[in-house]
Design a protein around this motif. Structure first.
Motif, short mmCIF file in Angstrom:
data_model
loop_
_atom_site.label_atom_id
_atom_site.label_comp_id
_atom_site.label_asym_id
_atom_site.label_seq_id
_atom_site.Cartn_x
_atom_site.Cartn_y
_atom_site.Cartn_z
N MET A 114 -32.25 -10.48 2.17
CA MET A 114 -31.79 -10.67 1.10
C MET A 114 -31.04 -11.74 0.11
O MET A 114 -29.83 -12.07 0.93
N ASP A 115 -31.91 -12.27 -0.23
CA ASP A 115 -31.18 -13.83 -0.56
C ASP A 115 -30.20 -13.62 -0.97
O ASP A 115 -29.34 -14.52 -1.28
N ASN A 116 -29.76 -13.17 -1.79
CA ASN A 116 -28.76 -12.71 -3.36
C ASN A 116 -27.36 -12.15 -2.82
O ASN A 116 -27.24 -11.72 -3.97
N CYS A 117 -27.50 -11.70 -1.60
CA CYS A 117 -26.76 -10.44 -1.31
C CYS A 117 -25.47 -11.35 -0.46
O CYS A 117 -25.94 -11.64 0.34
N ILE A 118 -24.88 -10.86 -1.20
CA ILE A 118 -23.25 -11.27 -1.45
C ILE A 118 -22.82 -11.33 0.97
O ILE A 118 -22.09 -11.76 0.87
N PHE A 119 -23.02 -10.07 0.95
CA PHE A 119 -22.18 -9.10 2.22
C PHE A 119 -23.54 -9.81 3.46
O PHE A 119 -22.78 -10.31 4.50
N CYS A 120 -24.61 -10.37 2.84
CA CYS A 120 -25.50 -10.79 3.88
C CYS A 120 -25.07 -11.89 3.99
O CYS A 120 -24.81 -12.73 5.54
N LYS A 121 -24.83 -13.06 3.77
CA LYS A 121 -24.22 -14.63 3.23
C LYS A 121 -22.47 -14.39 3.79
O LYS A 121 -22.31 -14.76 5.06
N THR A 142 -27.11 -7.18 9.34
CA THR A 142 -28.94 -7.06 8.75
C THR A 142 -28.26 -6.47 7.22
O THR A 142 -27.81 -5.04 6.84
N HIS A 143 -29.56 -6.44 6.48
CA HIS A 143 -29.24 -5.68 5.24
C HIS A 143 -29.37 -4.20 4.95
O HIS A 143 -30.84 -4.17 5.34
N ALA A 144 -29.11 -3.86 4.94
CA ALA A 144 -29.10 -1.85 4.27
C ALA A 144 -28.34 -1.92 2.77
O ALA A 144 -27.16 -2.07 3.30
N PHE A 189 -24.17 -4.05 -3.12
CA PHE A 189 -25.31 -2.64 -2.59
C PHE A 189 -25.95 -3.03 -1.19
O PHE A 189 -26.86 -3.06 -1.26
N HIS A 190 -24.42 -3.63 -0.26
CA HIS A 190 -24.86 -3.89 1.25
C HIS A 190 -23.73 -2.43 1.51
O HIS A 190 -22.66 -3.12 1.44
N PHE A 191 -24.66 -1.97 2.43
CA PHE A 191 -23.89 -1.41 3.78
C PHE A 191 -22.64 -1.36 3.73
O PHE A 191 -22.69 -2.85 4.47
ZN ZN Z 1 -27.63 -8.03 2.09
#
Ligand code: ZN
Ligand code: AMP
Length: 134
Positions: free
Chosen positions: A1-8, A45-47, A96-98
């Protein structure tokens, strides 16, 4: 997910106050803590939520949560801990990142993680038992 802050954050692209990290998870301090030591467990990883979380990560997540809970208790001397995990806007999810919230608790801290108990009527109980199949 490119724009997910919690992924980053989970993958170290955005710095965070990290308490723990392994191949699959990062545990960070929440920037808007309910109590001292309020931490978030993030998969790398994004969920979006619990429904989307792969089974292997779900299994590992509770073990990391257990380790983090003990670390918070031992380090901060807390009296208890709430493990909170919101899914969907209706449940209060805002990112919206677990993630799991680990909220250390102290006697009398009034942190307000709770609800007003209702009543389980016979009719509602029977309806739920009829409709829900796990
Ligand atoms: Zn994410
Ligand atoms: P939820 O309401 O379950 O989606 O929780 C989101 C949580 O993430 C809240 O407790 C926020 O304070 C926290 N939060 C949001 N952005 C950040 C961030 N950049 N770093 C740390 N915590 C954050």
């Amino acid at each position: 997910m490119d724009n997910c802050i919690f992924c980053k954050i989970a993958n170290g692209e955005i710095p965070s106050a990290t308490l723990y990290e392994d191949d699959d998870f990062r545990v960070i301090l929440d920037l808007g803590p309910a109590t001292k030591g309020h931490a978030l467990l993030l998969p790398k990883t994004h969920a979006a939520n619990l429904y989307e979380l792969p089974d292997d990560l779900a299994e590992k997540a509770i073990l990391v949560a257990k380790k983090a809970a003990a670390g918070l208790r031992d380090g901060l001397g807390s009296d208890g801990l709430n493990l909170v995990q919101n899914n969907g806007e209706a449940a209060g999810q805002t990112v919206f990142h677990f993630h799991m919230h680990l909220i250390p608790r102290w006697k009398g801290d009034h942190a307000g993680v709770g609800w007003k108990p209702g009543t389980l009527t016979d009719e509602t109980r029977d309806e739920i038992l009829r409709k829900v199949h796990i």
